[in-house]
Design a protein around this motif. Sequence first.
Motif, mmCIF file in Angstrom:
data_model
loop_
_atom_site.group_PDB
_atom_site.id
_atom_site.type_symbol
_atom_site.label_atom_id
_atom_site.label_comp_id
_atom_site.label_asym_id
_atom_site.label_seq_id
_atom_site.Cartn_x
_atom_site.Cartn_y
_atom_site.Cartn_z
ATOM 1 N N ARG A 76 -43.367 -10.142 -11.977
ATOM 2 C CA ARG A 76 -44.424 -10.604 -12.872
ATOM 3 C C ARG A 76 -45.272 -11.619 -12.109
ATOM 4 N NH1 ARG A 76 -44.118 -10.068 -18.365
ATOM 5 N NH2 ARG A 76 -44.919 -12.176 -18.713
ATOM 6 N N ILE A 77 -46.563 -11.321 -11.968
ATOM 7 C CA ILE A 77 -47.482 -12.158 -11.198
ATOM 8 C C ILE A 77 -48.302 -12.989 -12.169
ATOM 9 C CG2 ILE A 77 -49.389 -12.153 -9.558
ATOM 10 C CD1 ILE A 77 -48.364 -9.452 -8.546
ATOM 11 N N ALA A 78 -48.094 -14.296 -12.171
ATOM 12 C CA ALA A 78 -48.729 -15.187 -13.147
ATOM 13 C C ALA A 78 -49.905 -15.922 -12.534
ATOM 14 C CB ALA A 78 -47.709 -16.193 -13.679
ATOM 15 N N TYR A 79 -50.943 -16.130 -13.353
ATOM 16 C CA TYR A 79 -52.108 -16.865 -12.902
ATOM 17 C C TYR A 79 -52.852 -17.439 -14.102
ATOM 18 C CZ TYR A 79 -54.921 -12.833 -14.335
ATOM 19 O OH TYR A 79 -55.509 -11.830 -15.062
ATOM 20 N N GLN A 80 -53.708 -18.442 -13.838
ATOM 21 C CA GLN A 80 -54.551 -19.030 -14.873
ATOM 22 C C GLN A 80 -55.810 -18.195 -15.054
ATOM 23 O OE1 GLN A 80 -54.343 -22.778 -12.501
ATOM 24 N NE2 GLN A 80 -54.727 -23.735 -14.478
ATOM 25 N N THR A 81 -56.110 -17.818 -16.284
ATOM 26 C CA THR A 81 -57.340 -17.068 -16.515
ATOM 27 C C THR A 81 -58.569 -17.915 -16.202
ATOM 28 O OG1 THR A 81 -57.173 -17.681 -18.850
ATOM 29 C CG2 THR A 81 -56.353 -15.508 -18.221
ATOM 30 N N SER A 82 -58.454 -19.246 -16.337
ATOM 31 C CA SER A 82 -59.588 -20.117 -16.041
ATOM 32 C C SER A 82 -59.871 -20.215 -14.549
ATOM 33 C CB SER A 82 -59.339 -21.517 -16.607
ATOM 34 O OG SER A 82 -58.228 -22.120 -15.963
ATOM 35 N N ALA A 83 -58.970 -19.681 -13.721
ATOM 36 C CA ALA A 83 -59.197 -19.728 -12.278
ATOM 37 C C ALA A 83 -60.373 -18.870 -11.854
ATOM 38 C CB ALA A 83 -57.936 -19.292 -11.528
ATOM 39 N N GLY A 84 -60.807 -17.952 -12.725
ATOM 40 C CA GLY A 84 -62.019 -17.198 -12.451
ATOM 41 C C GLY A 84 -61.781 -15.787 -11.950
ATOM 42 N N PRO A 85 -62.852 -14.991 -11.910
ATOM 43 C CA PRO A 85 -62.732 -13.576 -11.544
ATOM 44 C C PRO A 85 -62.309 -13.354 -10.093
ATOM 45 C CG PRO A 85 -65.043 -14.211 -11.779
ATOM 46 C CD PRO A 85 -64.238 -15.348 -12.299
#
Length: 526
Positions: free
Chosen positions: A372-381
């Motif tokens: 599962r690869i997690a990231y912040q959606t606010s980090a941008g496209p």
Amino acid sequence: MKKVLGVVVAVALAAAACGSDDSEGAPEVVSGGTFTFALSADPGALEPASAALGVTNTTLGFAYDPLVHSDAEGRIVSGIAERWEPSANQVVFTLRKGVTCADGSAVTAKTVADSMNYLSDPANKAVLLGVLIPAGMTATADEAAGTVTLATKEPNPFLLESMTAVSVVCGKGLADRSVLQAGTSGSGPYRLTEAVSGDHYTFQVRKDYAWGAGGAGIVAGMPDTVVLKVVKDESTAANLLTSGGLTAGQFTGPDRERVAALPGIKTGSAPDGIGEFFFHQGDDRPAAAPEVRKALVQALSLDELRTIASGGNGVAATHLTSLAPDPCRGDAVTGNLPAFDAAAAASALDAAGWKAGSDGVRAKDGKKLTLRIAYQTSAGPSVQAGLEFVAQKWKDLGVDTKLVGSADAAYSDSLFKNGDWDMAWVPLGLSLPTQLGGYLSGAAPDKGGANFAHLDNAEYVRLSGDAAKTVGAAGCDGWIAAQAALVKNADVVPVVLPTQLVAAKNAEVQVIGGIVRPTSIRMLAP
């Protein structure tokens, strides 16, 4: 947590000034008015002890002061304290006279000591404990002398520098911390007057403020009102800046060029929190095995990932701190990560017992290799595109990958509470090597610590412990060697030091150490 840690992992900016040379002389400033700044996410709870997001610390920066500040060049300058005497195990701060809290109460030596001792008490579970606040630190007040002594059991080489990012709570909030969930109680230049979660936070200037960075106070050109507006979509923020709905914002994606070309725009480019990824090394996690981590890294072209994840606006990350003062700037990365070789990566997973099944997905002992690869959606496209690149390369390797994007608060919870991830893209925005220890060693979150990836690198612990015996930048070679031990073991994979565009329309502003410097804001005549 830039980002989420401001200290923290978060999208965070280093020293930068929005402004440009004006051949006709200094621009005309306009006093009063409203300065509206875009936040990429809601700051959540405003309790400084639990502030782990860059947007939260930016918000708190208007209402709170630290003991000392860092200037744009990384030098330590005055804040609440006007003098300081650092040594291996303590710093003695002499406080400025006449500092007051927003509620009118005096900020005394006891006020500061009580605020610091709250953070150092493990029962209060402050996210700064073990990062900016050393475990076991004590604060002692001498009211007659107007001094506060911060003392540590073990040598702490950057204790003075750490205090640039620690908010001092005063007044009503010190007596009743519950008011800090949705309110503020600090000595900063602005007073929070309205908080509408998910929409905006409004501050009013304190006209009597005179103890900012280097003795800064309220001067001509500073706004009477500051509105921090939550604008999650960067294109929307660009449109608002164009129409006058915003005064300033930070931009990382394709809208940068459009924003920079707007009339009346002052711009500056600043390093962002380091883009890097971690593997969860808890029990029964596939990436707990170093051979698996190294194979996964070997399957990626980090040069290609760097370009994608930064939108072409970044350089190779060479060490694990990025924000001012950032005293240790050596290279812990070059030559310490496996070179890109997809075939060798596949062979390494085969040798480790992870064999491809009929569906192409690798498995071992009946368990599929799922990440599962997690990231912040606010980090941008750009970051999302970079992780889509990673997911595809790992799928080609036989890994069942799942991309999981979440908003900042939920992402922070995933890292520090539920641990529901296997690889996480973490824009670590820190300024001092000593801030890394709590995140990269020691107890995991389920044991009361901040070691979110469950790292256990004895070489890092040994080398960082040796480096900590030397005060200040003299120990930097040791700190860089300690970071290199992590990189060699693929415990952390630094990828890129991206930049953000800081843009202000008919205004100027400085962003230092990831935080907007309120006393730097100047409203300009159109």
